[in-house]
Write an enzyme that holds these catalytic residues in place. Structure first.
Site, PDB file in Angstrom:
ATOM      1  N   TYR A  87      -1.394  -3.562  -7.078  1.00 22.49           N
ATOM      2  CA  TYR A  87      -1.119  -4.344  -5.879  1.00 22.49           C
ATOM      3  C   TYR A  87      -2.218  -4.282  -4.817  1.00 22.49           C
ATOM      4  O   TYR A  87      -2.623  -3.203  -4.391  1.00 22.49           O
ATOM      5  CB  TYR A  87       0.202  -3.893  -5.222  1.00 22.49           C
ATOM      6  CG  TYR A  87       0.527  -4.815  -4.075  1.00 22.49           C
ATOM      7  CD1 TYR A  87       1.074  -6.065  -4.323  1.00 22.49           C
ATOM      8  CD2 TYR A  87       0.159  -4.494  -2.779  1.00 22.49           C
ATOM      9  CE1 TYR A  87       1.284  -6.951  -3.294  1.00 22.49           C
ATOM     10  CE2 TYR A  87       0.367  -5.378  -1.738  1.00 22.49           C
ATOM     11  CZ  TYR A  87       0.929  -6.623  -2.005  1.00 22.49           C
ATOM     12  OH  TYR A  87       1.107  -7.503  -0.990  1.00 22.49           O
ATOM     13  N   ARG A 130       2.079 -12.190  -0.405  1.00 25.16           N
ATOM     14  CA  ARG A 130       0.770 -12.554   0.169  1.00 25.16           C
ATOM     15  C   ARG A 130       0.141 -13.745  -0.535  1.00 25.16           C
ATOM     16  O   ARG A 130       0.465 -14.060  -1.675  1.00 25.16           O
ATOM     17  CB  ARG A 130      -0.172 -11.361   0.040  1.00 25.16           C
ATOM     18  CG  ARG A 130       0.355 -10.112   0.763  1.00 25.16           C
ATOM     19  CD  ARG A 130      -0.622  -9.539   1.699  1.00 25.16           C
ATOM     20  NE  ARG A 130      -0.034  -8.536   2.578  1.00 25.16           N
ATOM     21  CZ  ARG A 130      -0.560  -8.196   3.751  1.00 25.16           C
ATOM     22  NH1 ARG A 130      -1.664  -8.774   4.181  1.00 25.16           N
ATOM     23  NH2 ARG A 130       0.012  -7.277   4.507  1.00 25.16           N
ATOM     24  N   SER A 147      -1.343  -3.402  10.376  1.00 19.16           N
ATOM     25  CA  SER A 147      -0.951  -4.290   9.293  1.00 19.16           C
ATOM     26  C   SER A 147       0.290  -5.093   9.671  1.00 19.16           C
ATOM     27  O   SER A 147       1.243  -4.533  10.216  1.00 19.16           O
ATOM     28  CB  SER A 147      -0.661  -3.461   8.042  1.00 19.16           C
ATOM     29  OG  SER A 147      -1.809  -2.709   7.714  1.00 19.16           O
ATOM     30  N   CYS A 204       0.736  -7.258  11.977  1.00 16.88           N
ATOM     31  CA  CYS A 204       0.983  -7.348  13.421  1.00 16.88           C
ATOM     32  C   CYS A 204       0.225  -8.490  14.078  1.00 16.88           C
ATOM     33  O   CYS A 204       0.050  -8.499  15.303  1.00 16.88           O
ATOM     34  CB  CYS A 204       0.648  -6.030  14.101  1.00 16.88           C
ATOM     35  SG  CYS A 204       1.830  -4.728  13.693  1.00 16.88           S
ATOM     36  N   HIS A 237     -10.540  -2.287  11.496  1.00 14.98           N
ATOM     37  CA  HIS A 237      -9.448  -3.157  11.024  1.00 14.98           C
ATOM     38  C   HIS A 237      -9.247  -4.283  12.045  1.00 14.98           C
ATOM     39  O   HIS A 237      -8.272  -4.288  12.792  1.00 14.98           O
ATOM     40  CB  HIS A 237      -8.188  -2.297  10.886  1.00 14.98           C
ATOM     41  CG  HIS A 237      -7.057  -2.929  10.127  1.00 14.98           C
ATOM     42  ND1 HIS A 237      -5.759  -2.480  10.206  1.00 14.98           N
ATOM     43  CD2 HIS A 237      -7.016  -3.967   9.254  1.00 14.98           C
ATOM     44  CE1 HIS A 237      -4.975  -3.205   9.426  1.00 14.98           C
ATOM     45  NE2 HIS A 237      -5.710  -4.122   8.841  1.00 14.98           N
ATOM     46  N   ARG A 267       0.850  -1.189   0.000  1.00 16.55           N
ATOM     47  CA  ARG A 267       0.000   0.000   0.000  1.00 16.55           C
ATOM     48  C   ARG A 267       0.891   1.246   0.000  1.00 16.55           C
ATOM     49  O   ARG A 267       1.985   1.250   0.545  1.00 16.55           O
ATOM     50  CB  ARG A 267      -0.910   0.029   1.232  1.00 16.55           C
ATOM     51  CG  ARG A 267      -2.104  -0.924   1.139  1.00 16.55           C
ATOM     52  CD  ARG A 267      -3.016  -0.794   2.341  1.00 16.55           C
ATOM     53  NE  ARG A 267      -2.354  -1.214   3.565  1.00 16.55           N
ATOM     54  CZ  ARG A 267      -1.833  -0.399   4.471  1.00 16.55           C
ATOM     55  NH1 ARG A 267      -1.918   0.917   4.337  1.00 16.55           N
ATOM     56  NH2 ARG A 267      -1.239  -0.881   5.546  1.00 16.55           N
ATOM     57  N   LYS A 325      -9.491  -2.353   1.708  1.00 14.31           N
ATOM     58  CA  LYS A 325      -9.222  -1.194   2.561  1.00 14.31           C
ATOM     59  C   LYS A 325      -9.966   0.051   2.077  1.00 14.31           C
ATOM     60  O   LYS A 325     -10.464   0.833   2.883  1.00 14.31           O
ATOM     61  CB  LYS A 325      -7.712  -0.935   2.639  1.00 14.31           C
ATOM     62  CG  LYS A 325      -6.939  -2.087   3.316  1.00 14.31           C
ATOM     63  CD  LYS A 325      -7.470  -2.353   4.667  1.00 14.31           C
ATOM     64  CE  LYS A 325      -7.009  -3.562   5.420  1.00 14.31           C
ATOM     65  NZ  LYS A 325      -5.678  -4.057   5.390  1.00 14.31           N
ATOM     66  N   ASP A 355      -9.272  -9.686   9.028  1.00 20.57           N
ATOM     67  CA  ASP A 355      -8.746  -8.339   8.712  1.00 20.57           C
ATOM     68  C   ASP A 355      -9.730  -7.203   8.968  1.00 20.57           C
ATOM     69  O   ASP A 355      -9.332  -6.148   9.420  1.00 20.57           O
ATOM     70  CB  ASP A 355      -8.289  -8.297   7.244  1.00 20.57           C
ATOM     71  CG  ASP A 355      -7.350  -7.130   6.943  1.00 20.57           C
ATOM     72  OD1 ASP A 355      -6.350  -6.968   7.670  1.00 20.57           O
ATOM     73  OD2 ASP A 355      -7.624  -6.379   5.990  1.00 20.57           O
TER      74      ASP A 355
END
Ligand code: GTP
Ligand code: SPV
Ligand code: MN
Length: 595
Positions: free
Chosen positions: A199, A372, A250, A252, A228, A71, A208, A279
């Site tokens: 991406y 990912r 993100s 974590c 989130h 991002r 998001k 998420d």
């Protein structure tokens, strides 16, 4: 062939067609046959590589451009009409200017290409939580990824009917020019424009851009919340189930916590953890005054590195079928995939994430740190049978957490809802590879939403306070930190499955079954109340985790907290008059407590 007579949808598609001039327009109907045709086409151009059908059935490999792997927060804008409505945590661009800038990039950009129209639904189609979007894109990778991450196709248009209530998402790869990359949210227009990227979070517009930035704005206006957060259920040996949602920034630990396997000590007794989301959570108040959570997504866009049969066997199992891998390493011999942490040593014959043969003497990462997997939720061995319940699940607890080498203790509980909002508001975490920029820098990341709040952060905090007033039985609010390190930088807490021990304490607190010590920052467990039975963890060579280490990571280090206060003050100062008074008084109280 168009799939709808909805005039607003048709106009949106026509306007985008006039601007971008594609050779043809293809509507995504959601059928497997159409998706298969598209995958074949993407294989013929190299956009997708088919993986080993025996070992990884229905799986594909994709590489994004080298300059386009995460991002881009610096190029993400909230385009409210008034600048003061976007707040200090967001970049702002005037809507007119933003449409102009992006139109200039998009104009004629789909000449010689196909435009795909993806009707998608965030949330189970039948749910009152659910919201419809239309994403226009010139990327097959986006189409096939959206088909995993969301519900797509004709059924979505049927749900929409002739309504105008849908999010307009327009994505063009254009030249993948990072100098002209823009991720533009127009919350007041229900619109998202994304140009020059291919991406993940920049282009899968349901994720998001919609489910957090636009939805957080909708939620403020309509009385609900978009967060989130992962959602998980804990099943007790007697069959009872309790649900929690947890907000970590993100990379974590959301996916890992959501899919965790409790230690064998617990699983033998009949404890289980069920995944509902990894998420994003949409939260609404139920008739019983509790807070209910729904996962708006249908798949997982998970961090690959570090995922292995020991750390997260459930996530690994998710990726064995129908999955798209992005920017991991490709085993050119048997068409399988690899990333750091999957096995101890890399197999032979790897191409790195850039597509170059891996050289063993190289110190560079073989898979990109933000590589990912995009996997269907239904693949998950521990997916909860009610994960698509249109009413969601009632939350016992909300858990905030960050990556803090120092300062934040393993776990603490807020005194009440308003104090819990304060605890979320002062969160901080080290930055990760999920976004471009420096990694490992501590920054304030309120509610793990810093890059995702689609409006003014002060109004967002106020909305949290207001939601608390409307709930007769709100979730209890906690903060955790799995990432405390010792002087040598080793993680002191075992983490992963052993996090279950902390979850157990959290639920006991919710049920009023255990006492806690009141400290300057909130309630902290007594060390003897966190079960350490059958825990065997080596922090570093010769140093085993024991109850003394636990005491250490439960300590509230007043010096470290005092040092943090000035950074919190600075952050609050940027919010100015929109800072809710409840948070100001919580900070004053914290400062007084720490004296
Ligand atoms: P996003 O998808 O970016 O939102 O990330 P996420 O919050 O889902 O993070 P994820 O679960 O993918 O974890 C990211 C990284 O943190 C991985 O490298 C994990 O190995 C690591 N991690 C997750 N849980 C723990 C934990 O309990 N302890 C430690 N030490 N590391 C963890
Ligand atoms: C995150 O960065 O929090 C992610 C990955 O979950 S992305 O979809 O790229 O935002
Ligand atoms: Mn995320």
């Amino acid at each position: 062939m168009t799939l709808t007579t909805n005039q607003a949808v048709l106009k949106f598609v026509q306007d985008a067609t006039d601007l971008t001039c594609p050779d043809q327009v293809v509507w995504i109907d959601g059928s497997e046959a159409q998706l298969e045709t598209l995958r074949k086409e993407a294989m013929s151009t190299g956009e997708l590589i088919k993986l080993n059908e025996e070992k990884l059935p229905g799986c594909y490999y994709h590489r994004s451009a080298l300059n386009d792997v995460a991002r881009v927060e610096g190029r993400t804008f909230i385009c409210t009409r008034k600048q003061e409505d976007c707040g200090p945590t967001n970049n702002w661009m005037a809507p007119q200017e933003a449409y102009q800038v992006a139109s200039d990039v998009l104009r004629g950009s789909m000449k010689g290409r196909t435009m795909y129209v993806i009707p998608f639904c965030m949330g189970p189609v039948a749910s009152r939580f659910a919201k419809v979007g239309i994403e226009i894109t010139d990327s097959i990778y986006v189409v096939v990824s959206m088909a995993i991450m969301t519900r797509v196709g004709k059924t979505v248009l049927d749900k929409l009917g002739d309504s105008n209530d849908f999010v307009r998402g327009l994505h063009g790869k254009c030249q993948l020019d990072e100098e002209k990359r823009y991720i533009l949210q127009f919350p007041e227009d229900n619109a998202i424009w994304s140009v020059n990227s291919g991406y993940g979070g920049n282009v899968l517009l349901g994720k998001k851009c919609f489910a957090l930035r636009i939805a957080s704005f909708q939620g403020k206006n309509e009385g609900w919340m978009a967060e989130h957060m992962l959602i998980l259920g804990i099943e007790y040996p007697d069959g009872q189930k309790k649900y929690v949602a947890a907000a970590f920034p993100s990379a974590c630990g959301k996916t890992n916590l959501a899919m965790m396997l409790p230690p064998e000590y617990y699983s033998k007794k009949g404890y289980k953890v069920w995944t509902l989301g990894d998420d994003i959570a949409w939260l609404r108040i139920g008739a019983d005054g509790r807070l209910y959570a729904v996962n708006p997504e249908a798949g997982f866009f998970g961090v690959a590195p570090g995922t292995n049969a020991k750390s997260n066997p459930n996530a690994l199992a998710c990726t064995h079928e129908g999955t798209i891998f992005t920017n991991v390493a490709l085993n050119s011999k048997d068409k399988t995939v690899w990333w750091e942490g999957l096995t101890k040593t890399p197999p032979e014959g790897l191409l790195n994430w850039k597509g170059e043969p891996h050289d063993d003497s190289s110190k560079e990462k073989i898979a990109h740190p933000n590589s990912r997997f995009t996997a269907p939720a239904k693949n998950c061995p521990c997916i909860a049978d009610n994960w698509e319940d249109p009413d969601g699940v009632p939350l016992s607890a909300i858990i905030f957490g960050g990556r803090r080498a120092k300062c934040a203790p393993l776990v603490y509980q807020s005194r009440d809802w308003d104090h819990g909002v304060f605890v979320g508001s002062i969160m901080a975490s080290e930055t990760t590879a999920a976004a471009t920029g420096a990694v490992g820098v501590v920054r304030r990341d309120p509610m793990a939403m810093r890059p995702f709040i689609g409006y003014h952060v002060g109004d967002y905090f106020q909305h949290w306070i207001d939601m608390g007033k409307k709930m007769s039985n709100p979730p209890k609010v906690f903060h955790v930190n799995w990432f405390r390190t010792d002087e040598e930088g080793h993680f002191m807490w075992p983490g992963f499955g052993d996090n279950f021990r902390v979850l157990e304490w959290i639920i006991k607190r919710c049920e009023g079954q255990v006492e806690a010590a009141e400290t300057a920052i909130g309630y902290v467990p007594k060390a003897e109340d966190i079960c350490l039975d059958a825990l065997d963890y080596e922090i570093s060579e010769g140093r085993k985790f024991n109850v003394d280490t636990l005491r250490e990571i439960l300590t509230v280090d007043k010096d470290a907290w005092n040092a943090d206060i000035s950074s919190i003050e600075d952050f609050y100062a940027t919010i100015g008059s929109r800072l809710p008074k409840e948070l100001r008084s919580s900070l004053d109280k914290l400062e007084a407590n720490l004296k």
